[in-house]
Design a protein around this motif. Structure first.
Motif, PDB file in Angstrom:
ATOM      1  N   UNK A  29      43.919 -74.129 104.694  1.00 51.66           N
ATOM      2  CA  UNK A  29      45.048 -73.249 104.959  1.00 51.66           C
ATOM      3  C   UNK A  29      46.196 -73.907 105.682  1.00 51.66           C
ATOM      4  N   UNK A  30      45.924 -74.890 106.511  1.00 49.02           N
ATOM      5  CA  UNK A  30      46.984 -75.564 107.255  1.00 49.02           C
ATOM      6  C   UNK A  30      47.708 -76.593 106.397  1.00 49.02           C
ATOM      7  N   UNK A  31      47.018 -77.136 105.410  1.00 51.99           N
ATOM      8  CA  UNK A  31      47.595 -78.195 104.581  1.00 51.99           C
ATOM      9  C   UNK A  31      47.994 -77.726 103.187  1.00 51.99           C
ATOM     10  N   UNK A  32      47.421 -76.612 102.724  1.00 56.50           N
ATOM     11  CA  UNK A  32      47.660 -76.141 101.363  1.00 56.50           C
ATOM     12  C   UNK A  32      49.028 -75.482 101.248  1.00 56.50           C
ATOM     13  N   UNK A  33      49.645 -75.658 100.077  1.00 59.42           N
ATOM     14  CA  UNK A  33      50.906 -74.972  99.853  1.00 59.42           C
ATOM     15  C   UNK A  33      50.628 -73.548  99.373  1.00 59.42           C
ATOM     16  N   UNK A  34      51.658 -72.730  99.327  1.00 58.87           N
ATOM     17  CA  UNK A  34      51.509 -71.316  98.977  1.00 58.87           C
ATOM     18  C   UNK A  34      50.939 -71.142  97.575  1.00 58.87           C
TER      19      UNK A  34
END
Length: 95
Positions: A29-34
């Motif tokens: 969640x911190x590294x993934x894009x929308x």
């Protein structure tokens, strides 16, 4: 449908809660894009046949289980504790 819990034995599926596909890996969640998070949450295949699913035994031992089930017949071919499946994934051991 009856599910054979690794700890409690065979039980009615009413004792369990279905979570979903056990083969998906949640994006960080911190590294993934929308777009990656959207795909993970909303875009799911609904295939007929054998499928690995997460089930929670809330009315029993409260264990998470990975159930391999044929979605056409509801025949269950395997039930494994989710922690064992996760441990196998992390260490790269053969399932």
């Amino acid at each position: 449908m009856r599910i054979r819990c690794s700890h409690c034995g065979e039980r009615d599926n009413g004792e369990f809660s279905y979570l979903g596909d056990a083969t998906l890996a949640r994006p960080d969640g911190m590294e993934a894009d929308a777009a990656a998070m959207y795909d993970y949450v909303y875009l799911r295949d609904n295939l007929a046949g054998e499928h690995r699913e997460l089930w929670y035994h809330g009315a029993g031992c409260r264990a998470w289980l990975v159930v391999t089930r044929d979605t056409r017949t509801h025949t269950i071919s395997d039930v494994s504790p989710a922690r064992d499946v996760a441990r196998t994934r992390r260490t790269g051991e053969a399932a």
